[in-house]
Scaffold this motif. Structure first.
Motif, short mmCIF file in Angstrom:
data_model
loop_
_atom_site.label_atom_id
_atom_site.label_comp_id
_atom_site.label_asym_id
_atom_site.label_seq_id
_atom_site.Cartn_x
_atom_site.Cartn_y
_atom_site.Cartn_z
N LYS A 165 0.93 -1.37 0.47
CA LYS A 165 0.00 0.28 -0.32
C LYS A 165 1.16 1.03 0.12
O LYS A 165 2.06 1.34 0.16
CB LYS A 165 -0.71 -0.31 1.04
N PRO A 166 0.48 2.25 0.14
CA PRO A 166 1.03 3.59 -0.52
C PRO A 166 1.46 3.74 1.04
O PRO A 166 0.92 3.78 2.08
CB PRO A 166 0.00 4.49 -0.62
N LEU A 167 2.81 4.62 1.14
CA LEU A 167 3.07 5.32 2.68
C LEU A 167 4.04 6.62 2.03
O LEU A 167 4.68 6.94 1.04
CB LEU A 167 4.34 3.82 2.65
N VAL A 168 4.56 6.86 3.27
CA VAL A 168 4.61 8.35 3.54
C VAL A 168 5.58 8.21 4.96
O VAL A 168 5.22 7.80 6.13
CB VAL A 168 3.62 8.89 3.15
N LEU A 169 6.93 9.01 4.70
CA LEU A 169 7.78 8.46 5.48
C LEU A 169 7.65 9.96 6.71
O LEU A 169 7.74 11.60 5.83
CB LEU A 169 8.99 8.49 5.31
N PHE A 170 8.14 9.77 7.59
CA PHE A 170 7.72 11.36 8.57
C PHE A 170 9.83 10.92 8.67
O PHE A 170 10.28 11.06 9.67
CB PHE A 170 7.27 11.00 10.04
N GLY A 171 10.53 11.86 8.28
CA GLY A 171 11.73 11.84 7.96
C GLY A 171 12.16 11.96 6.49
O GLY A 171 12.38 11.05 5.61
N GLU A 172 13.18 12.49 6.40
CA GLU A 172 13.93 13.33 4.89
C GLU A 172 14.62 11.18 4.86
O GLU A 172 15.56 10.61 5.80
CB GLU A 172 14.64 13.73 5.57
N ASN A 173 14.98 11.06 3.41
CA ASN A 173 15.13 9.94 3.20
C ASN A 173 16.46 9.86 2.00
O ASN A 173 16.12 10.27 0.80
CB ASN A 173 14.37 8.44 3.77
N GLN A 174 17.21 8.65 1.73
CA GLN A 174 17.64 8.45 0.65
C GLN A 174 17.63 7.04 0.14
O GLN A 174 17.75 6.98 -1.22
CB GLN A 174 19.21 8.51 0.57
N ALA A 175 16.38 7.17 0.16
CA ALA A 175 15.95 5.78 -0.54
C ALA A 175 14.73 5.97 -1.84
O ALA A 175 14.12 4.42 -1.71
CB ALA A 175 15.09 4.65 0.55
#
Length: 315
Positions: free
Chosen positions: A129-139
């Motif tokens: 399912k769709p997701l959003v991270l709370f936090g910058e990432n390089q992935a």
């Protein structure tokens, strides 16, 4: 039985507008939203959320995954969850909190993930399912975060403006994007000046012991300011300096990062970079809903501005 058409007629708007207020409140003006809500309340209109969810093959559930130990992180999660919950409530969605990765299921419409580390990115990418991270990432995963680099740069420049002869950065000992960005902000502000930085475990007791060890080595000069990557570290630095008999902020200044709870219980109260956590929680939901609706995001990440809150640990 009151219908959507009845609400539209009373509010003098189209049925499509009423539908947007119910399902996509971010896509209508606040004035229009309040007008439709007032009509719904007057007519005691209750959207049939369950029927709609069934028709759309949705669960109307968002799982919020917290992938770090709650007892060792800053208490900003209260505001984060409040921001997420408020935005979900407006959309007739339910928040399901998950603190154990093994309990993550696909019985939801999407995920908001916080506390993720590099080791988590692989399995997060395989969620269905769709997701959003709370936090910058390089992935390459969509995210919402503070502009960590700019915030620490601003904190360091503020310390320099106060006339401190030396500014030391106390970072978090993690090879994660947010930690490295905060360190980079310090380095950018100190360009052309002598730099000094240390990376510590994000615990106040560790930071307090660090100051005591510095004193043993004779490395705590006068007129110094510590710019810290978290309020938790700043709290420990403050206690350590007080234990050495240092006057704050005369002998030494301290600046934290986060701006939730710990900055106010510190004595003296802590100057800090305050993150707009509640706003960031709401933005996380808005971005996730865009993905749930099958639309693409304009950009991978959104950066929010952290504000300097001056208190007693700086002049």
């Amino acid at each position: 039985m009151t219908t959507l058409a009845d609400v539209a007629r009373l509010a003098n708007v189209s049925k499509m507008t009423v539908s947007r207020v119910i399902n996509h409140p971010d896509k209508v003006t606040e004035e229009l939203r309040q007008l439709v809500i007032a009509a719904m309340e007057e007519l005691n209109y209750k959207p049939n959320v369950a029927a709609k969810a069934l028709a759309q093959q949705r669960t109307r559930i968002v799982q919020v995954l917290i992938l770090e130990k709650m007892d060792v992180v800053e208490p900003y999660y209260i505001d984060l969850l409040a921001g997420i919950a408020d935005e979900l409530n407006q959309r007739n969605y339910t928040l399901q909190l998950v603190t154990n990765p093994q309990l993550v299921t696909d019985r939801c419409d999407g995920y908001i993930v916080t506390g993720a580390r590099t080791v988590d990115y692989s399995w997060l990418k395989h969620l269905n399912k769709p997701l959003v991270l709370f936090g910058e990432n390089q992935a390459g995963l969509p995210f919402v975060d503070s502009d960590n680099r700019q915030a620490t740069k601003s904190a360091t420049e503020f310390a320099l403006s106060k006339g401190y002869e030396q500014v030391i950065f106390i970072g978090i000992d993690l090879l994660e994007t947010f930690a490295m960005e905060r360190e980079s902000g310090y380095m950018e502000a100190m360009k052309g000046r002598e730099t000094c930085l240390y990376r510590l475990e994000n615990r106040s007791r560790v930071a307090e012991q660090f100051i005591q060890n510095l004193e043993v080595k004779g490395k705590v000069p006068e007129n110094i300011c510590f710019v810290c990557a978290s309020d938790r570290l700043a709290l420990g630095i403050t206690r350590g300096l007080q234990g050495l008999g240092k006057l704050i902020p005369q002998d030494a200044g301290v600046i934290g990062f986060d701006g939730f709870f710990l900055d106010r219980i510190s004595r003296p109260t802590l100057t800090t970079m305050k993150q707009p956590i509640r706003q960031m929680g709401a933005l996380s939901v808005q971005r996730l809903m865009t993905l749930v609706d099958g639309q693409s995001l304009d950009n991978l990440g959104i950066y929010c501005h952290a504000s300097l809150i001056e208190r007693e640990t700086t002049p």
